[in-house]
Design a protein around this motif. Structure first.
Motif: not given
Length: 138
Positions: A6-7, A18-21, A51-52
């Protein structure tokens, strides 16, 4: 579905961050110039395109390996367009997936691989029936 990964990412709008965990993504977001912004950051359409394209290319490599097709020199480019949705006056998306194939995958062989990839790719499954996706062999 049995979850494998899970992203997680957090954003506070098109004019923010936008920040990723895990901290690998930490990007300034901005409206593109075409939407009235200054273009001094990335935007959701660019992130979706990246991403795609990455997911589609990996799915294609898996299918090609199974079918013993060499895709060493192949690449996938996703073009994500945002525009007005005539149905509700809001916004909608459309995608063009461009496959740059070597000579041996020009024509029907490349088209067949692209269609199999589109049927298999998780991003394609998620968009199917929701946004128009055009497949192009180059």
């Amino acid at each position: 579905m049995d979850a494998i990964y899970t992203a997680v990412a957090t954003a506070n709008g098109r004019e923010g961050r936008a920040v990723s965990s895990d901290g690998h993504i930490d990007l300034a977001l901005a409206h593109p110039r075409a939407l009235g912004g200054d273009g001094r950051g990335t935007n959701p359409e660019q992130l979706f395109a990246a991403g795609y394209a990455a997911c589609f290319a990996s799915a294609m490599q898996l299918i090609a390996r199974q079918e013993k097709i060499d895709v060493t020199d192949a690449s996938i480019t996703a073009e994500v367009t945002i525009g007005k949705d005539p149905a509700d006056g809001g916004f909608g998306l459309a995608v063009v997936m461009r496959a740059e194939f070597p000579e041996h995958l020009q024509g029907e062989a490349g088209r067949a691989l692209l269609e199999k990839t589109h049927a298999f790719c998780p991003y394609s499954k998620a968009t199917r029936g929701n946004i128009a996706v055009e497949l192009v062999v180059e």
